[in-house]
Design a protein around this motif. Structure first.
Motif, PDB file in Angstrom:
ATOM      1  N   GLY A 164       0.820  -1.207   0.000  1.00 27.88           N
ATOM      2  CA  GLY A 164       0.000   0.000   0.000  1.00 27.88           C
ATOM      3  C   GLY A 164       0.852   1.254   0.000  1.00 27.88           C
ATOM      4  N   ILE A 165       1.943   1.249   0.772  1.00 27.29           N
ATOM      5  CA  ILE A 165       2.801   2.435   0.846  1.00 27.29           C
ATOM      6  C   ILE A 165       3.977   2.326  -0.111  1.00 27.29           C
ATOM      7  CG2 ILE A 165       4.489   1.820   2.639  1.00 27.29           C
ATOM      8  CD1 ILE A 165       2.408   5.054   2.441  1.00 27.29           C
ATOM      9  N   LEU A 166       4.409   1.097  -0.430  1.00 27.28           N
ATOM     10  CA  LEU A 166       5.518   0.931  -1.377  1.00 27.28           C
ATOM     11  C   LEU A 166       5.042   1.078  -2.814  1.00 27.28           C
ATOM     12  CD1 LEU A 166       7.459  -2.135   0.125  1.00 27.28           C
ATOM     13  CD2 LEU A 166       7.759   0.294   0.600  1.00 27.28           C
ATOM     14  N   GLY A 167       3.730   1.079  -3.011  1.00 26.34           N
ATOM     15  CA  GLY A 167       3.182   1.078  -4.357  1.00 26.34           C
ATOM     16  C   GLY A 167       3.597   2.268  -5.199  1.00 26.34           C
ATOM     17  N   ILE A 177      -1.134  -5.956  -7.963  1.00 27.72           N
ATOM     18  CA  ILE A 177      -0.071  -6.327  -7.025  1.00 27.72           C
ATOM     19  C   ILE A 177      -0.627  -6.377  -5.607  1.00 27.72           C
ATOM     20  CG2 ILE A 177       2.070  -5.519  -5.942  1.00 27.72           C
ATOM     21  CD1 ILE A 177       3.002  -4.559  -8.640  1.00 27.72           C
ATOM     22  N   ILE A 178      -1.381  -5.344  -5.240  1.00 30.27           N
ATOM     23  CA  ILE A 178      -2.007  -5.304  -3.915  1.00 30.27           C
ATOM     24  C   ILE A 178      -2.972  -6.473  -3.757  1.00 30.27           C
ATOM     25  CG2 ILE A 178      -3.577  -3.971  -2.444  1.00 30.27           C
ATOM     26  CD1 ILE A 178      -2.374  -1.424  -3.753  1.00 30.27           C
ATOM     27  N   ALA A 179      -3.765  -6.720  -4.800  1.00 30.80           N
ATOM     28  CA  ALA A 179      -4.764  -7.783  -4.733  1.00 30.80           C
ATOM     29  C   ALA A 179      -4.122  -9.164  -4.640  1.00 30.80           C
ATOM     30  CB  ALA A 179      -5.677  -7.720  -5.956  1.00 30.80           C
ATOM     31  N   ALA A 180      -2.974  -9.363  -5.310  1.00 24.11           N
ATOM     32  CA  ALA A 180      -2.303 -10.659  -5.269  1.00 24.11           C
ATOM     33  C   ALA A 180      -1.867 -10.996  -3.845  1.00 24.11           C
ATOM     34  CB  ALA A 180      -1.096 -10.653  -6.206  1.00 24.11           C
ATOM     35  N   ALA A 181      -1.335 -10.001  -3.127  1.00 26.24           N
ATOM     36  CA  ALA A 181      -0.934 -10.229  -1.737  1.00 26.24           C
ATOM     37  C   ALA A 181      -2.148 -10.553  -0.870  1.00 26.24           C
ATOM     38  CB  ALA A 181      -0.204  -9.001  -1.195  1.00 26.24           C
ATOM     39  N   VAL A 182      -3.225  -9.815  -1.075  1.00 24.61           N
ATOM     40  CA  VAL A 182      -4.443 -10.046  -0.289  1.00 24.61           C
ATOM     41  C   VAL A 182      -5.020 -11.427  -0.584  1.00 24.61           C
ATOM     42  CG1 VAL A 182      -6.792  -9.249   0.139  1.00 24.61           C
ATOM     43  CG2 VAL A 182      -4.954  -7.585  -0.114  1.00 24.61           C
ATOM     44  N   LEU A 183      -4.944 -11.868  -1.841  1.00 23.16           N
ATOM     45  CA  LEU A 183      -5.497 -13.165  -2.221  1.00 23.16           C
ATOM     46  C   LEU A 183      -4.831 -14.298  -1.442  1.00 23.16           C
ATOM     47  CD1 LEU A 183      -7.215 -15.001  -4.035  1.00 23.16           C
ATOM     48  CD2 LEU A 183      -5.379 -14.903  -5.737  1.00 23.16           C
ATOM     49  N   ASN A 184      -3.507 -14.358  -1.458  1.00 21.54           N
ATOM     50  CA  ASN A 184      -2.824 -15.453  -0.772  1.00 21.54           C
ATOM     51  C   ASN A 184      -2.936 -15.323   0.744  1.00 21.54           C
ATOM     52  OD1 ASN A 184      -1.413 -17.902  -0.950  1.00 21.54           O
ATOM     53  ND2 ASN A 184       0.526 -16.894  -0.526  1.00 21.54           N
ATOM     54  N   GLY A 185      -3.205 -14.113   1.223  1.00 24.17           N
ATOM     55  CA  GLY A 185      -3.420 -13.925   2.656  1.00 24.17           C
ATOM     56  C   GLY A 185      -4.814 -14.311   3.087  1.00 24.17           C
ATOM     57  N   SER A 186      -5.611 -14.808   2.146  1.00 21.44           N
ATOM     58  CA  SER A 186      -6.985 -15.210   2.434  1.00 21.44           C
ATOM     59  C   SER A 186      -7.227 -16.687   2.136  1.00 21.44           C
ATOM     60  CB  SER A 186      -7.957 -14.363   1.603  1.00 21.44           C
ATOM     61  OG  SER A 186      -7.707 -12.987   1.763  1.00 21.44           O
ATOM     62  N   LEU A 187      -6.559 -17.201   1.105  1.00 19.99           N
ATOM     63  CA  LEU A 187      -6.840 -18.557   0.626  1.00 19.99           C
ATOM     64  C   LEU A 187      -6.633 -19.627   1.685  1.00 19.99           C
ATOM     65  CD1 LEU A 187      -5.293 -18.567  -2.970  1.00 19.99           C
ATOM     66  CD2 LEU A 187      -7.716 -18.616  -2.352  1.00 19.99           C
ATOM     67  N   TRP A 188      -5.651 -19.436   2.558  1.00 22.14           N
ATOM     68  CA  TRP A 188      -5.264 -20.499   3.486  1.00 22.14           C
ATOM     69  C   TRP A 188      -5.804 -20.281   4.894  1.00 22.14           C
ATOM     70  CZ3 TRP A 188      -3.618 -24.129   0.456  1.00 22.14           C
ATOM     71  CH2 TRP A 188      -2.973 -23.782  -0.736  1.00 22.14           C
ATOM     72  N   ALA A 246      -8.693  -3.418   1.847  1.00 21.30           N
ATOM     73  CA  ALA A 246      -8.621  -2.775   0.544  1.00 21.30           C
ATOM     74  C   ALA A 246      -8.354  -1.280   0.665  1.00 21.30           C
ATOM     75  CB  ALA A 246      -9.932  -3.022  -0.216  1.00 21.30           C
ATOM     76  N   LEU A 247      -9.059  -0.607   1.573  1.00 15.16           N
ATOM     77  CA  LEU A 247      -8.868   0.837   1.732  1.00 15.16           C
ATOM     78  C   LEU A 247      -7.515   1.168   2.347  1.00 15.16           C
ATOM     79  CD1 LEU A 247     -12.376   2.104   2.913  1.00 15.16           C
ATOM     80  CD2 LEU A 247     -11.243   2.543   0.725  1.00 15.16           C
ATOM     81  N   ALA A 248      -7.031   0.323   3.264  1.00 13.10           N
ATOM     82  CA  ALA A 248      -5.722   0.567   3.870  1.00 13.10           C
ATOM     83  C   ALA A 248      -4.624   0.593   2.808  1.00 13.10           C
ATOM     84  CB  ALA A 248      -5.412  -0.508   4.913  1.00 13.10           C
ATOM     85  N   ALA A 249      -4.771  -0.256   1.790  1.00  9.27           N
ATOM     86  CA  ALA A 249      -3.799  -0.285   0.698  1.00  9.27           C
ATOM     87  C   ALA A 249      -4.092   0.770  -0.366  1.00  9.27           C
ATOM     88  CB  ALA A 249      -3.784  -1.674   0.058  1.00  9.27           C
ATOM     89  N   TRP A 250      -5.349   1.173  -0.502  1.00  5.07           N
ATOM     90  CA  TRP A 250      -5.777   2.059  -1.583  1.00  5.07           C
ATOM     91  C   TRP A 250      -5.664   3.536  -1.225  1.00  5.07           C
ATOM     92  CZ3 TRP A 250      -6.437   0.842  -6.460  1.00  5.07           C
ATOM     93  CH2 TRP A 250      -7.158   1.678  -7.305  1.00  5.07           C
ATOM     94  N   LEU A 251      -5.859   3.867   0.053  1.00  2.30           N
ATOM     95  CA  LEU A 251      -5.959   5.273   0.452  1.00  2.30           C
ATOM     96  C   LEU A 251      -4.699   6.105   0.213  1.00  2.30           C
ATOM     97  CD1 LEU A 251      -8.152   5.206   3.685  1.00  2.30           C
ATOM     98  CD2 LEU A 251      -8.647   6.410   1.560  1.00  2.30           C
ATOM     99  N   PRO A 252      -3.473   5.577   0.429  1.00  4.83           N
ATOM    100  CA  PRO A 252      -2.310   6.450   0.160  1.00  4.83           C
ATOM    101  C   PRO A 252      -2.312   7.012  -1.257  1.00  4.83           C
ATOM    102  CG  PRO A 252      -1.614   4.504   1.374  1.00  4.83           C
ATOM    103  CD  PRO A 252      -3.059   4.283   1.002  1.00  4.83           C
TER     104      PRO A 252
END
Length: 429
Positions: free
Chosen positions: A18-21, A38-49, A224-230
């Protein structure tokens, strides 16, 4: 406290893009849509398992699972600093997202050690580790600005934005060691004797899937907003990366630190009542935020043009409304998880894992949805229209369920609705 500290660190790693983007986009020439993936890919794997992580924790204990997650996240975090293409970043972002699965493991671990009457507050304390999303917002910009791109520090830390993932990799290994050696070795595993089929039985209930939808609104949208807001702040209010990071932190802090308070409120007043308050607040705030700046121009028959219903929101009012949105999300997240150990005391890992998984998947779908709705409508505020619609659906389903239960069972059920042990099972189809 070890579980909360580990979760905080892994949450920071999970949402670091979110901030490195912005500097990553500048270096690789990425579009807003590419960055959203890129943000969504990280969120996806942080949810699948999250579901299997919760189930395994119930069977073997949280100490082992949390240590594994910490170590498993360290290597891809380090490799992010070596990325040299968009495709490589996309793949590594996916593997870094493994850290996000620590939530369901930690929930099951903490629930096994806490008495039921205090579980709302205890799980709220653990869930406050969501504040890790703000860690990168504070440390990222100074580290990026204070180091030289292309330079190497202490022989292992590259300069610029690449410094941050290497630092996180080192901290993850240190936290794994602390968890393994300092946590109680005699771990509790309430599901150790349960067969797999029995662990999965609660997932047949509609109630579980309804809880998951609520969590999409409270947690998926929060992620989503935490990564999107910056990026939103920089693009729409012309502020620096540092200022955007601080403004985003003013949203993340209440959305995380109010989670214990939300657990206490749920213990005291009932989780469903607290969810009514939270969803109603989100509905009102997102309705204000989704309004686009501008006005209506009317062409009259005599050739005159008049302007009506002018609307514009400045930086300060916007930040205040986003702060209130964070407050509602922080309280609402705790209310959702207060339900789980009460309805499913022997399957917290399984049910909590599914709810967390689907909530996290909401965080995967929402960033690209934000980008595409903006591209389609031309309005940056369409981000909050998406959130408004999601909140309407959650509030409508919850209210319909309550009314259906009262009408189907009896009016006397009203005074028991906050005590699931005394209420009958829902008969939804």
């Amino acid at each position: 406290m070890l579980s909360t500290a580990g979760f905080t660190l892994m949450f920071a790693v999970w949402l670091m893009f979110g901030i490195l983007g912005k500097p990553i986009s500048a270096e690789f020439g990425l579009s807003e849509v590419q960055l959203s993936w890129i943000i969504a890919a990280a969120v996806l794997n942080g949810s699948l398992w999250r579901l299997p992580a919760g189930m395994i924790t119930d069977r073997i204990g949280g100490r082992k699972v949390m240590t594994f997650l910490l170590l498993g996240s360290a290597l891809p975090a380090y490799l992010v600093s070596r990325a040299d293409s968009y495709a490589m970043l996309l793949v590594l972002a996916f593997f870094v997202g493994f850290a996000g699965n620590s939530f369901s493991s930690g929930i099951a671990w903490n629930s096994a050690w806490q008495p039921r009457r205090h579980q709302g507050f205890a799980l709220g304390i653990f869930g406050a580790g969501n504040v890790g999303a703000s860690v990168t917002k504070f440390v990222g910009p100074p580290l990026i600005a204070g180091t030289t791109v292309g330079a190497t520090y202490l022989g292992i830390f590259p300069g610029g934005w690449r410094f941050v993932p290497v630092l996180y990799a080192v901290l993850l290994v240190m936290m794994a060691a602390a968890t393994w050696f300092l946590a109680p070795h005699a771990d509790r595993a309430p599901g150790a004797s349960q067969p797999l089929a029995q662990q999965l039985t609660p997932l047949k209930q509609v109630r579980v899937w309804r809880f998951a939808l609520y969590y999409v609104a409270f947690f998926g949208a929060y992620v989503a907003l935490a990564a999107w807001l910056p990026t939103y702040y920089m693009d729409n209010f012309d502020v620096s990366l540092q200022t955007a990071a601080y403004l985003t932190a003013s949203y993340i802090f209440p959305a995380s630190l109010l989670r214990p308070y939300g657990g206490w409120l749920s213990d005291r007043f009932g989780a469903r009542r607290v969810m009514y308050w939270s969803l109603s607040t989100m509905l009102l705030v997102s309705a204000l935020l989704m309004m686009p700046n501008g006005h209506i121009v009317i062409d009259h028959t005599d050739g005159r043009e008049t302007e009506h219903l002018a609307y514009a929101i400045g930086l300060a009012p916007f930040a205040v409304l986003v702060f209130l949105l964070g407050c509602a999300m922080g309280v609402g997240k705790a209310a959702v998880y207060k339900h789980i150990p009460e309805y499913f005391p022997d399957n917290v890992g399984t049910v909590g894992g599914l709810v967390g998984m689907l909530g996290g998947l909401g965080g995967f779908f929402l960033p690209p949805l934000f980008a595409y709705t903006k591209a389609w409508s031309g309005f940056p505020s369409s981000t909050f229209f998406v959130l408004f619609v999601l909140t309407v659906v959650c509030l409508a389903w919850m209210h319909w369920t309550v009314v259906h239960m009262l009408h189907t069972e009896s009016p006397e059920l009203a005074r028991h609705i906050e005590r699931p042990s005394e209420a009958r099972e829902e008969t939804l189809v």
